[in-house]
Enzyme design. Structure first.
Site, PDB file in Angstrom:
ATOM      1  N   HIS A 183       1.125  -1.255   0.526  1.00  0.00           N
ATOM      2  CA  HIS A 183       0.201   0.001   0.118  1.00  0.00           C
ATOM      3  C   HIS A 183       1.332   1.441  -0.456  1.00  0.00           C
ATOM      4  O   HIS A 183       2.250   1.248   0.195  1.00  0.00           O
ATOM      5  CB  HIS A 183      -0.959  -0.542   1.061  1.00  0.00           C
ATOM      6  CG  HIS A 183      -0.427  -0.075   2.348  1.00  0.00           C
ATOM      7  ND1 HIS A 183       0.530   1.174   3.058  1.00  0.00           N
ATOM      8  CD2 HIS A 183      -0.274  -1.457   3.487  1.00  0.00           C
ATOM      9  CE1 HIS A 183       1.047   0.988   3.940  1.00  0.00           C
ATOM     10  NE2 HIS A 183       0.768  -0.381   4.705  1.00  0.00           N
ATOM     11  N   CYS A 199       3.215  -5.064   6.466  1.00  0.00           N
ATOM     12  CA  CYS A 199       2.490  -4.707   5.209  1.00  0.00           C
ATOM     13  C   CYS A 199       3.998  -4.297   4.694  1.00  0.00           C
ATOM     14  O   CYS A 199       4.777  -3.676   5.161  1.00  0.00           O
ATOM     15  CB  CYS A 199       1.044  -3.758   5.399  1.00  0.00           C
ATOM     16  SG  CYS A 199       0.106  -4.322   5.369  1.00  0.00           S
TER      17      CYS A 199
END
Length: 233
Positions: A183, A199
């Site tokens: 992301h 992440c």
């Protein structure tokens, strides 16, 4: 973007002996957290021709001064040989690079931020879905340990301050959401550091670029701690 990489660029990160040993120990690619062995991030300074440490404080100062990350972490086309087909994402978390495999033994290389100590992981997953300006819903474990996440337990709307940034690629193992994402970030100076809860973060321009090139279902290989010899990487 550049079609070739000078020694300063291609060798812009150093693989220490400790990291190499860790890579051997972490060569089993079962999905899940693996123990992280602390190793200092370093970048090559073309002015002094020396390797210099690169931590969060220095990263913030560099970004404030240059309005961009060091050249090693900027998007560029690099030579890349792999058995994986074009469109595959290969993440070398140890070196803080994401490669999007291209035809002709090349790849688009992006700088990334990865999981901090204790939050690194390795595995073979796929892009299960994507989103533009995604809603961020912190997992229950994060809500429990991080007071700043608690107000958003039911979701934070997408926008420039959202931790997921401009785009998100949701990583699945089979039909199961792993809770890990690739992301964007509202903190672009953190690219090149071990900063996340697992992440993979990219600056917003780069995640928008990657999002425009990737297909749902794309294979994603996540390598950590120097285990970057898998299938010819």
């Amino acid at each position: 973007m550049h079609d070739s990489v000078s020694p300063g660029r291609r060798g812009s990160r150093r693989l220490t002996g400790k990291r190499l040993v860790a890579g051997m120990l972490a060569a089993v690619f079962g999905l899940g957290a693996i123990a992280a062995i602390a190793a200092e991030t370093q970048v090559f300074d073309p002015k002094t021709r020396e390797w210099v440490s690169y931590d969060r404080k220095k990263a913030l100062k560099y970004y404030a001064r240059n309005n961009q990350v060091p050249e090693a972490f900027r998007r560029q086309i690099v030579p890349f040989r792999t058995a994986e087909k074009p469109g595959t994402i290969i993440i070398d978390g140890n070196m803080h690079y994401l490669y999007l495999v291209q035809p002709g033994h090349k790849a688009i290389r992006y700088g990334i931020g990865v999981g901090r100590e204790g939050f690194g992981w390795a595995g073979i997953v796929r892009v299960g879905r994507t989103a533009e300006w995604p809603t961020w819903t912190p997992p229950a474990e994060m809500v429990a340990r991080d007071p700043s996440a608690r107000p958003w337990a039911n979701g934070m709307p997408g926008g420039p301050d959202n931790p997921l940034g401009a785009r998100a690629l949701y990583l699945y193992e089979g039909d199961r959401d792993t809770i890990y994402r690739i992301h964007g970030t509202p903190e672009p100076w953190t690219i090149g550091l071990d900063v996340s809860s697992g992440c993979i973060r990219m600056n917003n321009d780069d995640i928008v670029d990657l999002h425009s090139r990737i297909d749902v279902g794309a294979k994603v290989i996540v390598l950590m701690q120097g285990a970057a010899l898998y299938k010819g990487v």
